[in-house]
Motif scaffolding. Sequence first.
Motif, PDB file in Angstrom:
ATOM      1  N   ALA A  95       0.824  -1.201   0.000  1.00 41.78           N
ATOM      2  CA  ALA A  95       0.000   0.000   0.000  1.00 41.78           C
ATOM      3  C   ALA A  95       0.859   1.253   0.000  1.00 41.78           C
ATOM      4  O   ALA A  95       0.512   2.257  -0.615  1.00 41.78           O
ATOM      5  N   GLY A  96       2.007   1.211   0.703  1.00 36.74           N
ATOM      6  CA  GLY A  96       2.934   2.331   0.722  1.00 36.74           C
ATOM      7  C   GLY A  96       4.016   2.170  -0.326  1.00 36.74           C
ATOM      8  O   GLY A  96       3.975   1.272  -1.168  1.00 36.74           O
ATOM      9  N   ASP A  97       5.017   3.057  -0.258  1.00 34.19           N
ATOM     10  CA  ASP A  97       6.107   2.976  -1.235  1.00 34.19           C
ATOM     11  C   ASP A  97       7.478   3.134  -0.586  1.00 34.19           C
ATOM     12  O   ASP A  97       8.444   3.509  -1.248  1.00 34.19           O
ATOM     13  N   GLN A 111      -2.239  12.221   5.994  1.00 36.88           N
ATOM     14  CA  GLN A 111      -1.945  11.465   4.777  1.00 36.88           C
ATOM     15  C   GLN A 111      -1.662  12.379   3.589  1.00 36.88           C
ATOM     16  O   GLN A 111      -0.903  12.006   2.695  1.00 36.88           O
ATOM     17  N   ARG A 135       5.981  -0.808  -5.625  1.00 34.30           N
ATOM     18  CA  ARG A 135       4.980  -1.722  -6.191  1.00 34.30           C
ATOM     19  C   ARG A 135       5.218  -1.817  -7.693  1.00 34.30           C
ATOM     20  O   ARG A 135       5.496  -0.822  -8.372  1.00 34.30           O
ATOM     21  N   ARG A 149      -0.026   8.680  -6.696  1.00 42.14           N
ATOM     22  CA  ARG A 149       1.194   8.143  -6.075  1.00 42.14           C
ATOM     23  C   ARG A 149       0.997   6.699  -5.624  1.00 42.14           C
ATOM     24  O   ARG A 149       1.882   5.848  -5.830  1.00 42.14           O
ATOM     25  N   TYR A 150      -0.139   6.406  -5.036  1.00 43.64           N
ATOM     26  CA  TYR A 150      -0.317   5.099  -4.410  1.00 43.64           C
ATOM     27  C   TYR A 150      -0.997   4.068  -5.311  1.00 43.64           C
ATOM     28  O   TYR A 150      -1.305   2.967  -4.854  1.00 43.64           O
ATOM     29  N   THR A 151      -1.188   4.401  -6.569  1.00 48.31           N
ATOM     30  CA  THR A 151      -1.547   3.398  -7.577  1.00 48.31           C
ATOM     31  C   THR A 151      -0.419   3.197  -8.585  1.00 48.31           C
ATOM     32  O   THR A 151      -0.522   2.335  -9.470  1.00 48.31           O
ATOM     33  N   THR A 157      -7.755  -0.115   0.504  1.00 47.84           N
ATOM     34  CA  THR A 157      -7.022   0.361   1.667  1.00 47.84           C
ATOM     35  C   THR A 157      -7.872   1.303   2.512  1.00 47.84           C
ATOM     36  O   THR A 157      -7.502   1.633   3.639  1.00 47.84           O
ATOM     37  N   HIS A 203      -2.593  12.059  -4.313  1.00 49.80           N
ATOM     38  CA  HIS A 203      -2.342  10.908  -3.435  1.00 49.80           C
ATOM     39  C   HIS A 203      -2.719   9.604  -4.138  1.00 49.80           C
ATOM     40  O   HIS A 203      -1.959   8.623  -4.095  1.00 49.80           O
ATOM     41  N   CYS A 229      -0.037   4.991 -13.772  1.00 50.96           N
ATOM     42  CA  CYS A 229      -0.999   4.841 -12.680  1.00 50.96           C
ATOM     43  C   CYS A 229      -2.206   4.009 -13.092  1.00 50.96           C
ATOM     44  O   CYS A 229      -3.196   3.967 -12.357  1.00 50.96           O
ATOM     45  N   TYR A 277      -5.799  -0.264  -4.145  1.00 51.28           N
ATOM     46  CA  TYR A 277      -5.758   1.044  -3.479  1.00 51.28           C
ATOM     47  C   TYR A 277      -7.117   1.365  -2.853  1.00 51.28           C
ATOM     48  O   TYR A 277      -7.191   1.824  -1.706  1.00 51.28           O
TER      49      TYR A 277
END
Length: 466
Positions: free
Chosen positions: A168-170, A297, A175, A315-317, A337, A312, A325, A334
């Motif tokens: 989930a994070g980087d 966040q 990922r 970034r997280y996909t 989460t 956000h 993305c 994502y």
Amino acid sequence: MSRARQPSPGADRRPAGSDRPSRRSLLTVAVAATVAGGAGPATADVTGGTGSSAAPARPVDHRSWTTYADWRTGTARGTRAVAGVRPGLVIGAPAGTTDYTDPHTGTTAAWEYATWTSPAHRPAVPSTEAIVSWNAHTPAGTWLQIELRGTYSDGTDTPWYVMGRWAAGDQDIRRTSVDDQSDGRSTVWTDTLALDDASTGLRLTSYRVRLTLYRRPGTKRTPTVWRVGAMGSDIPDRFTVSASVPGLARELSVPRYSQEIHLGQYPEYDNGGEAWCSPTSSQMVIEYWGGRLTPEQLAWVDPAYADPQVCHAARYTYDHQYAGCGNWPFNAAYAATFDDLRGVVTRLTSLTDLETLIAAGIPVMTSQSFLEEELTGAGYGTSGHLMTVIGFTAQGDVIANDPYSATNEAVRRVYPRREFENVWLRTKRHDASGKVVSGTGGVCYLYFPARLSAPRRRALAAVGVR
């Protein structure tokens, strides 16, 4: 001035005939710099119901493992099932320790791991493609690898294909999808396992999914997997699809976000907002279901930027191998989460399916590709673009939140039913140069609450998602 946009990975990445495209397709028609969009507030329900025409046999099979009983099947090496409101799979006693060198950072680190392999699932339709999706929690110091192994109709097996390395994070790993996976008969294209030549009659008749859960040695932290599954399908080659009969007029109140207002922001995530159709669509639906990000966040986002939650989501996909993305399962993961949300990738077969979901209050993110003249009112052409279907007019036309819009207010569009249905469901099309390329054949993301009302559960079951 026109601008090019990178497509989602699912678009035009498989061979048409003997032509095999590059991993990342380019925009087929330059996108217009200014896109006219219909503004106006979302409305309440007008009528209910769905079309009455009989549906053909579904060429799609979706199977997910989600229950405590599910997690106790298959083969576990170091994992254990946990019960509760949201059953899952965690690391119990690790099966061992291994080193992983992150290809995007060059960092090598040791990780404890445990595995779970599903029972073999025989899809109702022998398949030419399979897409895996998963929902999980990965606290800092943990991550997952998701693999799929299919059995061909001649009784032989594919290799274990990596369908994603995900957190989930980087901060711990980047990922990533994995390129260059093929056995000469099937190939992984970013997030989709596809047979190289379906015309031979070869099909995938069963598959197993393998999860590997990782954590830093000596800790008690663990990933928790709540859902893993795969969609198998055998969609025939087609340039056009049969028209469905309108059966619903309803519009859902879904937040509107434009990817275009993020142009140039965080170019390390696929050139900024120009390529953010998928995370922008995801964020609209996440917020429709009540998902919210905290100020903590969002603290990393430049405070001068509007709608920081879209930055956000990008970034997280982000898939560091695909360099975009638009990885379909990464977007669904994502979404999951967020508290009480689930996400899957599947295929639908008609706008009647979409009507079934909209009638139950479930918006649908669809992937399509088209020339500008093929979708009236779009004002652009694309080789892969995500938008969110939020309803239908009284005439049966499609109401969509299209993130490729100049402003948030312009996101709401109405597209002609027949045109939209065709560009979304076809598997073959001609690009701007006249070359035959692939279409996405009804691929969509579905996000929905972990605790479903009976009508929503029935609607999802009607399109094969349980």
